[in-house]
Design a protein around this motif. Sequence first.
Motif, PDB file in Angstrom:
ATOM      1  N   ARG A 313       0.479  -7.751  -2.677  1.00 49.05           N
ATOM      2  CA  ARG A 313      -0.260  -7.517  -1.084  1.00 49.05           C
ATOM      3  C   ARG A 313      -0.025  -5.940  -0.363  1.00 49.05           C
ATOM      4  N   THR A 316      -0.328  -2.969   5.448  1.00 51.27           N
ATOM      5  CA  THR A 316      -2.076  -2.513   6.276  1.00 51.27           C
ATOM      6  C   THR A 316      -2.066  -1.981   7.687  1.00 51.27           C
ATOM      7  N   ARG A 338      -0.904  -5.753   8.785  1.00 49.18           N
ATOM      8  CA  ARG A 338      -1.680  -6.387   7.840  1.00 49.18           C
ATOM      9  C   ARG A 338      -1.201  -6.599   7.360  1.00 49.18           C
ATOM     10  N   GLU A 340      -2.419  -7.278   3.964  1.00 49.93           N
ATOM     11  CA  GLU A 340      -4.323  -7.674   2.966  1.00 49.93           C
ATOM     12  C   GLU A 340      -4.344  -8.553   1.501  1.00 49.93           C
ATOM     13  N   TYR A 344      -9.687  -7.361   0.171  1.00 46.55           N
ATOM     14  CA  TYR A 344      -9.412  -6.462   1.774  1.00 46.55           C
ATOM     15  C   TYR A 344     -10.254  -5.362   0.385  1.00 46.55           C
ATOM     16  N   ASP A 350      -7.020   4.209   6.628  1.00 44.38           N
ATOM     17  CA  ASP A 350      -6.012   2.727   6.615  1.00 44.38           C
ATOM     18  C   ASP A 350      -5.078   3.895   6.402  1.00 44.38           C
TER      19      ASP A 350
END
Length: 358
Positions: A313, A316, A338, A340, A344, A350
Amino acid sequence: MGFKCGIVGLPNVGKSTLFNALTNSNKAQAENFPFCTIDPNIGIVAVPDNRLDQLAIISESKKKINTTISFVDIAGLVKGASKGEGLGNKFLSHIREVDAIIHMIRCFDSDDIQNVNPTVDPVRDLEIIETEMKLADLESIQKRLDKKNKKNVDNEELKILERAQKIIDEDGDLKLITDEFDKKTLKNSGLLITKPKLYVCNVDEESLQKGNNYTKNFINKYTEKDTLIVSADIENQINQLENEIEKKNYMKMINMSDTGLNSLIRKGYNLLSLQTFFTSGPEETRAWTITKETTAPKAAGEIHSDFEKGFIRAETISFDDFIKNQGWLKSKEAGKMRLEGKDYIVEDGDILNFRFNT
């Protein structure tokens, strides 16, 4: 990933002067005679990004690391370069290794700086360079399509080579080939005509703000979107000043809002569809360059191949949320962090932290 731009043009158009300014160095000999630059000079430049400074302050990072761009100062090409004139073959081989081509165009008059042609004509000068690139590509294509070599060419590359040969033979629009094939396949073909291009019109100080008749004629023939007006001499003068305050004061005095380097990087990022993501923590805040539409695992792979292979994962946070909430902890408490997955698509700005298995 960073990216590499090759600065090309006829002799004495200001390539080495611009290179010195961009890289804040004197590595390239800016002498007033053709072919003074025989081996390509390479300069690696930190990409300015104010966001990096803000993130480093919030994370109280010990280190701050910019992403980079490489400039390659390639010696002046002349008519006949594809046949070896002026050491042309050697120079053309260096161009094949870059991601984008910066065409340096002379748009100034000078009695002091030699011109290889009797008049200043930026459109003609660009056509000379483009013709030599086409001829060099045509020779390469013919060799690779020869019966004894053709068996080593895969089907997708074969399609590109055959299409490129047809367009060159018919003096057609080379933009067609970039519309018909994906960027990765085009890049792997090694053809000069497929490389993205920026046009830099080198002017005197008086023409820096509004251009001149040379730049107007050039833009009318080509495109304003991928054309930048700079004064290589002014850029060099700015970089010779000792501190940022002096630089800003000098730029303000001559009504210059931004440096050529910053403008060139913005246009380069747009041309190559590049964007930036960040990693930020107490040890370091760092900027990373990726192409647009890059997935989270591919972005992780820019840091280390193991991150991509074992990707689980990506934690983010958008740049605005990170700044507003003053870092990871408060962003998470505010519900702005989050998790993601593999599908993604990373957004510009980001801030990412990757979870992965080793």
